[in-house]
Design an enzyme around this catalytic site. Structure first.
Site: not given
Ligand code: SRM
Ligand code: SF4
Length: 575
Positions: A75, A144, A214, A216, A440, A446, A485, A489
């Protein structure tokens, strides 16, 4: 580090990592496996990368008694989402050279490459460096990519807010030299010599175990909430008067992740907690980050985000703690109004006379297919702009879209012609439902996905579009989101209609978020397959078309019509 006694595994890994170095160097040279040593899989996130495997191939590889086909997602941080044409071209080229031939534009204004093999990680990160890009803090327990309105040329205030977002991003970039040592032979991003000898102790904000989770931050300028600020640990709402930026309303404690079957985990929107001036803003953010560093849960990562720290201590106690640390109190929040959290498509002329174009990129995936050469088209635009004195630039939006901005009037026709030639401009005429969709990544990369999202939502929208057209709602914006899931995201809990994957082909359906990202939605039905989704939504969409009051949004209608009750706070999301 906090005084918690049962520290989570990741805390222990961070603690002994010597400021994020761990054994990554050894992991990279170990040719026996395509994976890293277990501890390093945690640490590499701080360097912007995740170890993944091609899940489409999992069962076949297992049958052949092979290890999963490991590869890495990287990223790239793009503060405020602004990239030059040259940077776009570098990313495009790296996607072919080392990645899976696609660029993913994320929901937080960043680029992702997928499918990078371990042996190519260093070269790929060096490649970013040639374009003054980096992946430090793309992931990991740090602040981030800081999101901001992607068009600083819209007004002086937009420009100022963008500069502040860059300052925040720089302020919270980890100070460890591990990134430079491991990936860049100790060069600085863009070349040059390190300013001083590596000093492992020099991590003044984070300390040696960084944050519990993390963190944000996003900034938005009303009336546009295009960065979905309430989903962030800190959301800053710009307050302007007579074209001058006065400061920011500060919202704290947003975050969307939850775990199925654990109702004490929940999505939560940030609470607006007061107002600070532009001069105070960095101090205020730093002190919130420090509260989280010191008081956040380091035992169970499911409860480590700031939202839980705040709910555990209570919002008033959190504010008192903040004011004590600051030595002054935040002023009362200023009035503001958000009207949408989407992007405004098409050409718009900036106050400086230059042109800005917002394009729709479905699922944020920039890829060429037989029918649609999106990646080639954007590459041609980038090359044209680069060859015209670097005119214009690319802006990644928080809705996985791209803007081509700051285009001189003399170049507008050519940019338009390239985009028309490739059919890219025509995309912005799709239905309001599709244009307001987010999905997402989910499968196949993922590791946490239970179900498809990005690869599936377009075809589900094809089916829903039939109902939308029957109802005469083609031009109505309805925010629709899907994730594979419950981690959130694509910010599904802020969708007027949202699907969260439970199992392959099965989704929970949520309804009723606010159109401007100011209200969470509510679970409506569980474990639906496609047929059931269409059957459930068809009558609701028809009724909305017939019964809505003037200007009533879909998310408000489903509450008024009694399909769901309004979620008023994260703590009643599951009720
Ligand atoms: Fe996310 C984890 C993709 C925005 C909440 N996110 C992941 C991971 C890295 C999976 C992992 O931990 O193994 C995913 C990688 C997938 C892949 O194959 O690329 C992933 N998240 C993404 C992206 C690429 C989704 C997309 O399709 O655009 C976004 C990348 C953003 C960036 O450039 O930094 C992305 N993730 C978000 C958002 C939206 C936002 O921030 O506005 C959220 C919800 C807001 C938040 O943080 O609460 C989000 N991602 C999560 C979580 C849950 C965090 C939590 O507090 O529970 C995880 C899982 C974790 O951290 O354990 C996660
Ligand atoms: Fe992966 Fe869940 Fe985030 Fe989708 S919402 S990219 S399935 S961790």
């Amino acid at each position: 580090m906090s005084n918690n006694t049962n520290l989570s595994e990741v805390e222990i890994v961070k603690d002994k990592s010597n400021y994020l170095r761990g054994t990554i160097e050894g992991s990279l040279t170990n040719e026996i496996t395509g994976a890293l040593y277990a501890d390093d899989t945690h640490l590499i996130k701080f360097h912007g990368s995740y170890q993944q495997a091609d899940r489409d191939l999992d069962s076949e590889r297992k049958r052949q008694k092979l290890e999963p086909l490991y590869s890495f997602m990287i990223r790239v941080r793009v503060p405020g989402g602004i990239a030059t044409p040259k940077q776009w071209l570098v990313m495009d080229n790296l996607a072919d050279q080392y990645g899976s031939g696609t660029l993913k534009l994320t929901t937080r204004q960043a680029f992702q490459l997928h499918g990078v093999m371990k042996r190519n990680l260093k070269q790929t990160i060096k490649g970013f460096n040639t374009a003054l890009l980096d992946s430090i803090a793309g992931c990991g327990d740090v602040v981030r990519n800081v999101m901001s309105n992607p068009n600083p040329h819209q007004s002086a205030v937009h420009g100022e807010v963008y500069e502040i977002s860059k300052r925040i991003s720089e302020h919270f970039t980890p100070r460890t030299r591990a990134y430079y040592e491991l990936w860049l032979n100790d060069e600085l991003v863009g070349g040059g010599e390190p300013e001083s000898e590596p000093n492992p102790e020099d991590e003044p904000i984070y300390g040696k175990t960084y944050l519990p989770r993390k963190f944000k931050i996003a900034l938005a300028i009303p009336p546009h909430n295009d960065t979905d600020i309430f989903a962030n640990d800190i959301g800053l709402i710009a307050i302007e008067r007579d074209g001058k930026l006065l400061g920011f309303n500060v919202a704290a404690g947003g975050g969307l992740g939850m775990t199925f079957g654990m109702p004490d985990t929940y999505p939560r929107l940030a609470d607006v907690s007061g107002f600070c001036t532009t001069e105070q803003v960095l101090d205020v953010i730093e002190n919130i980050v420090l509260i989280q560093r010191d008081l956040g849960n380091r035992e169970n990562r499911k409860f480590s985000r700031l939202k839980y720290t705040i709910d555990q201590m209570g919002l008033d106690a959190f504010k008192t703690e903040l004011h004590n640390r600051l030595g002054y109190t935040l002023a009362d929040a200023e009035p503001y109004t958000f009207t949408s959290n989407g992007d405004a498509y098409g050409w718009q002329k900036g106050k400086d006379g230059k042109w800005n174009l917002t394009l729709f990129i479905e699922g944020g995936r920039v890829v060429d297919t037989e029918q649609y050469k999106l990646r080639s088209g954007l590459r041609d635009v980038a090359a044209f702009l680069r060859d015209n004195n670097g005119d214009g630039d690319f802006r990644l939006t928080g809705n996985q879209n791209v803007m081509i901005c700051n285009v001189a009037p003399k170049n507008k026709a050519r940019v338009q012609a390239i985009l028309e030639h490739y059919g890219i401009l025509a995309e912005i005429n799709k239905t309001g439902l599709r244009l307001n969709s987010l999905a997402c990544v989910a499968l196949n990369t993922c590791t946490l996905a239970f179900a498809e999202a990005e690869r599936y939502l377009p075809s589900l929208i094809d089916k829903l579009d039939v109902v939308i057209r029957e109802s005469g709602l083609e031009r109505d914006a309805i925010v629709i989101r899907m994730t594979g899931c419950p981690n959130g995201c694509a910010r599904p809990y802020l969708g007027e209609i949202a699907f969260v994957g439970r199992a392959l082909g099965r989704y929970n359906l949520y309804l009723g978020a606010g159109f401007a990202g100011e209200r969470l939605n509510k679970l409506y039905k569980e474990m639906l397959n496609e047929e059931e989704i269409v059957a459930e939504l068809t009558p609701i969409i028809h009724r909305y078309a017939q019964e809505r009051t003037n200007g009533e949004r879909f998310g408000d209608f489903v509450i008024r019509a009694g399909y769901v009750t309004a979620t008023t706070h994260g703590t009643n999301f599951h009720h």
